[in-house]
Design an enzyme around this catalytic site. Sequence first.
Site, PDB file in Angstrom:
ATOM      1  N   GLU A  71     -51.102  44.519   1.966  1.00  0.00           N
ATOM      2  CA  GLU A  71     -52.131  44.594   0.935  1.00  0.00           C
ATOM      3  C   GLU A  71     -53.493  44.935   1.532  1.00  0.00           C
ATOM      4  OE1 GLU A  71     -50.261  41.372  -2.214  1.00  0.00           O
ATOM      5  OE2 GLU A  71     -52.111  40.865  -1.166  1.00  0.00           O
ATOM      6  N   GLU A 119     -40.883  48.754   0.915  1.00  0.00           N
ATOM      7  CA  GLU A 119     -39.883  49.828   0.955  1.00  0.00           C
ATOM      8  C   GLU A 119     -40.442  51.081   1.612  1.00  0.00           C
ATOM      9  OE1 GLU A 119     -39.283  47.646  -3.054  1.00  0.00           O
ATOM     10  OE2 GLU A 119     -40.897  48.008  -1.611  1.00  0.00           O
TER      11      GLU A 119
END
Length: 160
Positions: A63, A74
């Site tokens: 983040e 992913e």
Amino acid sequence: MKRLSKTIDWSILSDDELSSNDRKLVEAAKNATSGSWSPYSGFKVGAALLLEDGTVVTGSNQENAAYPSGLCAERTALFAAGHAHPDKAVTALAIAARNDNGFTAQPITPCGACRQVLAETEQRGGKPIRYILYGTQGTMVIEGGTDAILPFCFGADSMK
């Protein structure tokens, strides 16, 4: 008028119903959550890719205070695999997620942006990707490649 439909099949398996290889890939995804940088959401996601030669590549969500600047687990794993193993097809992807209460009860699925990257990764490798999505109440297994999670994908053929 011509009317068509599409059916998507998936299974929900308990831990003891998973193959030993699937259990190992799920464990790699669960372990990958420890590399998550998620100080804003507290939602830690781990991904583990299985390449055609048996190599496992992991990634975790990263983040940033400017939310669009972060990256999902992913895609972190996919881009690492694409860089380090450009000639190896991805054959399976396991995903696990946890928060302050532990791993999620229900499996989580890839976001739309990740599905798009998965579709192109699958096209590039020429082999369908099998999805193994972990939840404490059952693991979802989706066969049939990325078309099962992203029908009507925009890909290279769309630009011809």
